[in-house]
Design an enzyme around this catalytic site. Structure first.
Site, PDB file in Angstrom:
ATOM      1  N   ARG A  46      25.114 -12.622  54.322  1.00 49.01           N
ATOM      2  CA  ARG A  46      24.004 -13.026  53.463  1.00 49.01           C
ATOM      3  C   ARG A  46      24.329 -14.358  52.797  1.00 49.01           C
ATOM      4  O   ARG A  46      25.474 -14.789  52.729  1.00 49.01           O
ATOM      5  CB  ARG A  46      23.708 -11.961  52.402  1.00 49.01           C
ATOM      6  CG  ARG A  46      24.879 -11.686  51.453  1.00 49.01           C
ATOM      7  CD  ARG A  46      24.648 -12.276  50.079  1.00 49.01           C
ATOM      8  NE  ARG A  46      25.781 -12.086  49.199  1.00 49.01           N
ATOM      9  CZ  ARG A  46      26.634 -13.040  48.867  1.00 49.01           C
ATOM     10  NH1 ARG A  46      26.541 -14.232  49.383  1.00 49.01           N
ATOM     11  NH2 ARG A  46      27.620 -12.807  48.023  1.00 49.01           N
ATOM     12  N   SER A  52      20.061 -15.120  41.973  1.00 45.38           N
ATOM     13  CA  SER A  52      21.423 -14.597  41.843  1.00 45.38           C
ATOM     14  C   SER A  52      22.409 -15.702  41.487  1.00 45.38           C
ATOM     15  O   SER A  52      23.313 -15.499  40.674  1.00 45.38           O
ATOM     16  CB  SER A  52      21.862 -13.918  43.140  1.00 45.38           C
ATOM     17  OG  SER A  52      21.077 -12.785  43.389  1.00 45.38           O
ATOM     18  N   ARG A  58      24.840 -18.468  34.654  1.00 47.02           N
ATOM     19  CA  ARG A  58      24.592 -18.194  33.224  1.00 47.02           C
ATOM     20  C   ARG A  58      25.642 -17.246  32.658  1.00 47.02           C
ATOM     21  O   ARG A  58      26.089 -17.408  31.524  1.00 47.02           O
ATOM     22  CB  ARG A  58      23.187 -17.628  33.025  1.00 47.02           C
ATOM     23  CG  ARG A  58      22.098 -18.672  33.202  1.00 47.02           C
ATOM     24  CD  ARG A  58      20.715 -18.144  32.822  1.00 47.02           C
ATOM     25  NE  ARG A  58      19.690 -19.119  33.166  1.00 47.02           N
ATOM     26  CZ  ARG A  58      18.888 -19.028  34.231  1.00 47.02           C
ATOM     27  NH1 ARG A  58      18.994 -18.007  35.061  1.00 47.02           N
ATOM     28  NH2 ARG A  58      17.985 -19.960  34.470  1.00 47.02           N
ATOM     29  N   LYS A 115      40.505  -0.782  42.511  1.00 46.85           N
ATOM     30  CA  LYS A 115      40.028  -0.907  41.133  1.00 46.85           C
ATOM     31  C   LYS A 115      40.073   0.476  40.472  1.00 46.85           C
ATOM     32  O   LYS A 115      40.156   1.499  41.150  1.00 46.85           O
ATOM     33  CB  LYS A 115      38.602  -1.466  41.113  1.00 46.85           C
ATOM     34  CG  LYS A 115      38.524  -2.920  41.559  1.00 46.85           C
ATOM     35  CD  LYS A 115      37.116  -3.460  41.387  1.00 46.85           C
ATOM     36  CE  LYS A 115      37.045  -4.924  41.794  1.00 46.85           C
ATOM     37  NZ  LYS A 115      35.694  -5.476  41.570  1.00 46.85           N
ATOM     38  N   HIS A 123      39.207  -8.662  49.820  1.00 50.58           N
ATOM     39  CA  HIS A 123      38.372  -9.841  49.638  1.00 50.58           C
ATOM     40  C   HIS A 123      39.193 -11.086  49.933  1.00 50.58           C
ATOM     41  O   HIS A 123      40.299 -11.241  49.410  1.00 50.58           O
ATOM     42  CB  HIS A 123      37.858  -9.935  48.200  1.00 50.58           C
ATOM     43  CG  HIS A 123      36.923  -8.836  47.816  1.00 50.58           C
ATOM     44  ND1 HIS A 123      36.103  -8.907  46.713  1.00 50.58           N
ATOM     45  CD2 HIS A 123      36.641  -7.633  48.391  1.00 50.58           C
ATOM     46  CE1 HIS A 123      35.384  -7.806  46.624  1.00 50.58           C
ATOM     47  NE2 HIS A 123      35.700  -7.016  47.628  1.00 50.58           N
ATOM     48  N   GLU A 142      32.894 -16.049  51.265  1.00 47.14           N
ATOM     49  CA  GLU A 142      33.632 -14.861  50.834  1.00 47.14           C
ATOM     50  C   GLU A 142      33.509 -13.787  51.898  1.00 47.14           C
ATOM     51  O   GLU A 142      32.407 -13.465  52.346  1.00 47.14           O
ATOM     52  CB  GLU A 142      33.085 -14.315  49.514  1.00 47.14           C
ATOM     53  CG  GLU A 142      33.889 -13.102  49.049  1.00 47.14           C
ATOM     54  CD  GLU A 142      33.279 -12.404  47.846  1.00 47.14           C
ATOM     55  OE1 GLU A 142      33.992 -12.253  46.856  1.00 47.14           O
ATOM     56  OE2 GLU A 142      32.094 -12.019  47.920  1.00 47.14           O
ATOM     57  N   GLU A 157      28.413   4.430  45.254  1.00 50.40           N
ATOM     58  CA  GLU A 157      28.751   4.094  43.867  1.00 50.40           C
ATOM     59  C   GLU A 157      27.725   3.126  43.292  1.00 50.40           C
ATOM     60  O   GLU A 157      27.249   3.287  42.169  1.00 50.40           O
ATOM     61  CB  GLU A 157      30.160   3.493  43.807  1.00 50.40           C
ATOM     62  CG  GLU A 157      30.699   3.261  42.413  1.00 50.40           C
ATOM     63  CD  GLU A 157      30.492   1.842  41.896  1.00 50.40           C
ATOM     64  OE1 GLU A 157      30.840   1.599  40.719  1.00 50.40           O
ATOM     65  OE2 GLU A 157      29.983   0.991  42.654  1.00 50.40           O
TER      66      GLU A 157
END
Length: 198
Positions: A46, A52, A58, A115, A123, A142, A157
């Site tokens: 993508r 996004s 921001r 995590k 990643h 990425e 999740e």
């Protein structure tokens, strides 16, 4: 940024993503000797949408401009590779690192070091060369590499937590998700050992 600025800005990221996808498809066929041993179940990709990009800038306390997007975001182009087993992830990462024209910009191993909520994935951000009329420039893409079970867990999740409000039961839900992640790891390891050649 305007719509026109956005579409002009993302074009080289789109090109970088396509170059990387072509590379991954070649590697998929060459990583193991036998066709049955191909490590990749599927590949998704993508380009981050305009909203996004602006929202993420921001959150970083940056103005939502094209220049800031280029300077502060490395996930405008994204590729997710779904493998069968954790060994496939590490084999693919090592092969990617040996590609002389790719530059590893950043990597995080959430497979060996998940995590706290149980999220597991590898990643890696790579700089991909994009050639144009007046030269070449590297653009970051990425890559998230995970197994089928890791992807299943991450999808569930995301759906569960985004549907559920914070507050009552959130802590217990997080604990349950971690337990499910551990169960999936155990299942995946047992399957791996069951099919691994003696």
């Amino acid at each position: 940024m305007t719509e026109q600025e956005y579409y002009t800005f993302i074009q080289p990221y789109e090109d970088a993503k396509e170059v990387l996808l072509a590379r991954l498809h070649v590697l998929e066929h060459n990583l193991y000797e036998v066709a049955e041993g191909q490590p990749i179940h599927n590949i998704q990709s993508r380009i981050k949408e305009k909203k996004s990009i602006e929202d993420k800038l921001r959150k970083k306390d940056k103005d939502p401009t094209v220049m800031n997007a280029k300077d502060y975001l490395q996930d405008i182009a994204g590729v997710r590779v779904i493998c069968y087993f954790a060994d496939d992830i590490y084999n693919l990462v090592e092969v990617l690192k040996r590609q002389v024209d790719l530059i590893v910009l950043r990597e995080c191993d959430y497979v060996r070091r998940p995590k706290a909520n149980g999220y597991r994935s590898y990643h890696v951000v790579v700089g991909v060369p994009v050639y144009c009329l007046d030269g070449m420039e590297y653009f970051p893409v990425e890559i998230q590499i995970r197994t089928l079970s890791m992807d299943f867990w991450a999808s569930m999740e995301h759906r569960i937590l985004y549907k559920k409000q914070e507050g009552r039961g959130a802590k217990r839900l997080t604990e349950e998700l971690r337990e499910y992640a551990d169960t999936l790891v155990e299942m995946e390891e047992r399957l791996f050992h069951a099919i691994k050649p003696s």
